[in-house]
Enzyme design. Structure first.
Site, PDB file in Angstrom:
ATOM      1  N   SER A 101       0.831  -1.204   0.000  1.00 38.81           N
ATOM      2  CA  SER A 101       0.000   0.000   0.000  1.00 38.81           C
ATOM      3  C   SER A 101       0.871   1.263   0.000  1.00 38.81           C
ATOM      4  CB  SER A 101      -0.949  -0.078   1.208  1.00 38.81           C
ATOM      5  OG  SER A 101      -1.912   0.918   1.162  1.00 38.81           O
ATOM      6  N   ASP A 151     -10.873  -3.808  -4.219  1.00 39.46           N
ATOM      7  CA  ASP A 151     -10.051  -2.935  -3.364  1.00 39.46           C
ATOM      8  C   ASP A 151     -10.638  -1.519  -3.400  1.00 39.46           C
ATOM      9  OD1 ASP A 151      -8.082  -1.355  -2.220  1.00 39.46           O
ATOM     10  OD2 ASP A 151      -6.450  -2.593  -2.993  1.00 39.46           O
ATOM     11  N   HIS A 182      -8.415  -4.597   0.015  1.00 39.24           N
ATOM     12  CA  HIS A 182      -7.065  -4.029   0.154  1.00 39.24           C
ATOM     13  C   HIS A 182      -6.150  -4.898   1.021  1.00 39.24           C
ATOM     14  CE1 HIS A 182      -4.437  -0.662  -0.604  1.00 39.24           C
ATOM     15  NE2 HIS A 182      -4.186  -0.484   0.682  1.00 39.24           N
TER      16      HIS A 182
HETATM   17  C1  MLT Z   1      -1.410   6.031   0.048  1.00 39.40           C
HETATM   18  O1  MLT Z   1      -1.766   7.018   0.658  1.00 39.40           O
HETATM   19  O2  MLT Z   1      -0.229   5.735  -0.153  1.00 39.40           O
HETATM   20  C2  MLT Z   1      -2.486   5.161  -0.467  1.00 39.40           C
HETATM   21  O3  MLT Z   1      -3.718   5.804  -0.388  1.00 39.40           O
HETATM   22  C3  MLT Z   1      -2.540   3.854   0.195  1.00 39.40           C
HETATM   23  C4  MLT Z   1      -2.719   4.009   1.659  1.00 39.40           C
HETATM   24  O4  MLT Z   1      -3.822   4.308   2.106  1.00 39.40           O
HETATM   25  O5  MLT Z   1      -1.758   3.848   2.351  1.00 39.40           O
END
Ligand code: MLT
Length: 202
Positions: A101, A151, A182
């Site tokens: 992520s 997701d 996710h």
């Molecule tokens: C980010 O902010 O990098 C993406 O939205 C994934 C997350 O929520 O970490």
């Protein structure tokens, strides 16, 4: 930036681990140990604090990144990896970088900016990290991208755009889809294991 180092056996892989938003440097260690119990592990704790949640770069709101900050931090991670590789005596190009992520997004930004010392990366549920850059000259990089059909954070078309841009830049990309959202599911862990075993042999 805080990190943990677990010394593995000589000639075993070095995994570099970057967690997701709100996670920490311990999160991906069990995954790396499952992939190869003899591996060395270098795992980072993101130093951006978003309401108490650790991250690797700033965002304006969910899904909208502070792209100037992404660029600065991607470059800083490159320098950090090069320095730690010297200190720990491993070859930065031999790393298998694994990010989930937010951590995957920083690794993707390093690829976009040609600041990735590593040749192999596992991006778990990544997004397009930078909107004003098309990656170039990624020949010789092998990337596994995992994505969830359901997701809510990382839409299907964004995964496809990311993969297409990495491929057009010359990277060898494997895209693995899962039914889940996710979270990292069991089938996904199996896919990562299969991919890392195959590239270790290759
Ligand atoms: C980010 O902010 O990098 C993406 O939205 C994934 C997350 O929520 O970490």
């Amino acid at each position: 930036m805080q990190n943990i180092w677990i010394e593995g056996k000589k000639d075993s892989p070095v995994f570099v681990l970057l967690h997701g938003t709100g996670g920490n440097e311990q999160d991906l260690v069990p995954l790396a140990q499952k992939l190869d119990e003899d591996a060395s592990i270098l795992s980072f704790l993101g130093d951006v604090n978003e309401n108490g949640m650790a991250r690797f770069f700033k965002r304006i709101r969910p899904g909208v990144f502070d792209e100037d900050d992404v660029k600065v931090r991607a470059l800083a991670m490159r320098e950090r990896l090069d320095r730690l590789a010297k200190e720990r005596n491993f070859d930065a190009s031999d790393i298998i970088a694994i990010g989930y992520s937010n951590g995957a997004n920083l690794l993707a930004a390093m690829l976009y900016l040609n600041e990735a010392p590593f040749k192999r990366a596992v991006l778990l549920h990544p997004m397009v990290p930078l909107s004003d850059i098309r990656p170039k000259r990624l020949n010789g990089k092998a990337v596994l991208v995992t994505a969830g059909k359901n997701d809510p954070i990382c839409p299907v078309d964004e995964s496809e755009t990311l993969v297409e841009s990495l491929k057009q830049a010359g990277a060898g990309v494997t895209l693995s889809w899962f039914r889940e959202g996710h979270a990292i599911g069991r089938a996904e862990v199996d896919a990562v294991q299969e991919w890392t075993q195959n590239i270790k042999k290759g």
